[in-house]
Design an enzyme around this catalytic site. Structure first.
Site, mmCIF file in Angstrom:
data_model
loop_
_atom_site.group_PDB
_atom_site.id
_atom_site.type_symbol
_atom_site.label_atom_id
_atom_site.label_comp_id
_atom_site.label_asym_id
_atom_site.label_seq_id
_atom_site.Cartn_x
_atom_site.Cartn_y
_atom_site.Cartn_z
ATOM 1 N N ASP A 179 0.832 -1.210 0.000
ATOM 2 C CA ASP A 179 0.000 0.000 0.000
ATOM 3 C C ASP A 179 0.870 1.266 0.000
ATOM 4 O O ASP A 179 1.980 1.262 0.516
ATOM 5 C CB ASP A 179 -0.915 -0.021 1.243
ATOM 6 N N ASN A 211 -10.918 -2.463 -5.371
ATOM 7 C CA ASN A 211 -10.147 -1.582 -6.258
ATOM 8 C C ASN A 211 -10.812 -1.395 -7.625
ATOM 9 O O ASN A 211 -10.477 -0.460 -8.360
ATOM 10 C CB ASN A 211 -8.708 -2.093 -6.442
HETATM 11 C C1 IPE Z 1 -5.356 -2.686 -0.136
HETATM 12 O O1 IPE Z 1 -5.031 -1.355 -0.345
HETATM 13 C C2 IPE Z 1 -5.410 -3.417 -1.437
HETATM 14 C C3 IPE Z 1 -4.136 -3.637 -2.110
HETATM 15 C C4 IPE Z 1 -2.952 -3.357 -1.621
HETATM 16 C C5 IPE Z 1 -4.226 -4.238 -3.409
HETATM 17 P P1 IPE Z 1 -6.162 -0.250 -0.550
HETATM 18 O O2 IPE Z 1 -5.455 1.034 -0.682
HETATM 19 O O3 IPE Z 1 -7.057 -0.646 -1.659
HETATM 20 O O4 IPE Z 1 -6.974 -0.365 0.796
HETATM 21 P P2 IPE Z 1 -7.644 0.720 1.721
HETATM 22 O O5 IPE Z 1 -8.571 1.536 0.849
HETATM 23 O O6 IPE Z 1 -6.526 1.546 2.289
HETATM 24 O O7 IPE Z 1 -8.356 -0.057 2.772
HETATM 25 C C1 IPE Z 2 -1.419 0.311 -3.439
HETATM 26 O O1 IPE Z 2 -1.275 1.673 -3.453
HETATM 27 C C2 IPE Z 2 -1.698 -0.274 -4.801
HETATM 28 C C3 IPE Z 2 -3.097 -0.733 -5.014
HETATM 29 C C4 IPE Z 2 -4.036 -0.754 -4.119
HETATM 30 C C5 IPE Z 2 -3.420 -1.211 -6.321
HETATM 31 P P1 IPE Z 2 -2.513 2.661 -3.415
HETATM 32 O O2 IPE Z 2 -2.895 2.964 -4.832
HETATM 33 O O3 IPE Z 2 -3.596 2.148 -2.573
HETATM 34 O O4 IPE Z 2 -1.834 3.938 -2.772
HETATM 35 P P2 IPE Z 2 -2.457 4.916 -1.676
HETATM 36 O O5 IPE Z 2 -2.963 4.065 -0.568
HETATM 37 O O6 IPE Z 2 -3.534 5.682 -2.357
HETATM 38 O O7 IPE Z 2 -1.298 5.760 -1.262
HETATM 39 MG MG MG Z 3 -4.065 2.371 -0.615
#
Ligand code: IPE
Ligand code: IPE
Ligand code: MG
Length: 249
Positions: free
Chosen positions: A27, A75
């Site tokens: 993340d 997502n």
């Molecule tokens: C969790 O991250 C999912 C992945 C790393 C693929 P998200 O960014 O989607 O989750 P939340 O919104 O912080 O819970």
């Molecule tokens: C993790 O990074 C990747 C996926 C969930 C696909 P994020 O895209 O969730 O990055 P933040 O949480 O917005 O920083």
């Molecule tokens: Mg995220």
């Protein structure tokens, strides 16, 4: 930020206490990009480099299963342009890494509702899964369109069908049988779960499987997560006392 002041070397790790299965919630790509006034996709691109680093390190250390949460069922609700960019990035990753996976004896597997992915992405995955199917040293499990609740619903549906057909008696439904009907059926439960970017939540990842998993949350954003920090977390993991509800004797 490192979780331990001095980053250990691979030799400093106890081979006897190596986790068999490490799962990672990758993340923080978006925040990493925003901090640099870049767009979110550029954050994901940089995050893909970290994937390469951590896959290499895991293989070198002797971890048998590495599960990476790459795309959740939730997502899909992100803007279409970001979802498309993530899928293209996955296809590029598969293309650029397939030789290294083959050379390093790493098998590729996916968990999740991969039927929701586009034909192009599914074909790219199928190609690398096929190329690496006999590899034995490590398995890289990519969680794609993965959600633990959807996985549990699917397991209930599979078991209900077997009950209806008479193949399974409800009295024979055990924890083992439930486990076998999840995407992770043949994979041992994670010993260690790492989440980058500091959020104290599970975000629908492996709910059943992490019942006794050791959890580490680091504030480091995924694109900045390094081999050194990974080794530091493994060292700290080896110092944890895993009691599984029992008491030390
Ligand atoms: C969790 O991250 C999912 C992945 C790393 C693929 P998200 O960014 O989607 O989750 P939340 O919104 O912080 O819970
Ligand atoms: C993790 O990074 C990747 C996926 C969930 C696909 P994020 O895209 O969730 O990055 P933040 O949480 O917005 O920083
Ligand atoms: Mg995220």
């Amino acid at each position: 930020m490192n979780s331990s002041p001095v980053s250990p070397l691979v030799q400093d790790l106890d081979p006897e206490k190596m986790p068999a299965h490490v799962a990672i919630i990758m993340d923080g790509n978006g925040r990493w990009a925003r901090q640099r006034l870049l767009n979110r996709v550029q954050g994901h691109e940089k995050g893909a480099e970290t994937v390469r680093t951590i896959v290499r390190a895991s293989r070198e250390i002797g971890i048998s299963h590495l599960t990476l949460y790459a795309f959740s069922t939730e997502n899909w609700q992100r803007p279409k342009i970001e979802v498309q960019a993530l899928m293209k990035l996955l296809e590029h990753f598969l293309e650029s890494e397939q030789d290294e996976l083959v050379e390093n004896d790493i098998r590729l597997n996916t968990i999740g509702e991969t039927e929701r992915l586009t034909t192009g992405t599914r074909e790219a995955l199928a190609r690398v899964i096929h190329l690496t199917e006999n590899n034995k040293s490590m398995t890289l499990h990519l969680a794609l369109s993965y959600g633990s609740r959807s996985e549990i619903v699917r397991m209930v549906q599979l078991l209900a069908q077997k009950v209806r057909s008479g193949e399974v008696d409800p009295r024979d439904i055990t924890e083992d049988l439930v486990t076998q009907h999840l995407y992770t059926g043949k994979i041992p439960d994670p010993d260690l779960l790492i989440r980058t970017s500091g959020e104290m939540r599970i975000s629908n990842f492996l709910l059943w499987q992490i019942a006794y998993t050791e959890i580490f949350v680091t504030p480091t954003l995924w694109p900045d997560f390094s081999r050194e920090e990974f080794l530091g977390i493994l060292k700290e993991y080896q110092q944890r006392d895993r009691r599984f509800g029992k008491i030390d004797v």
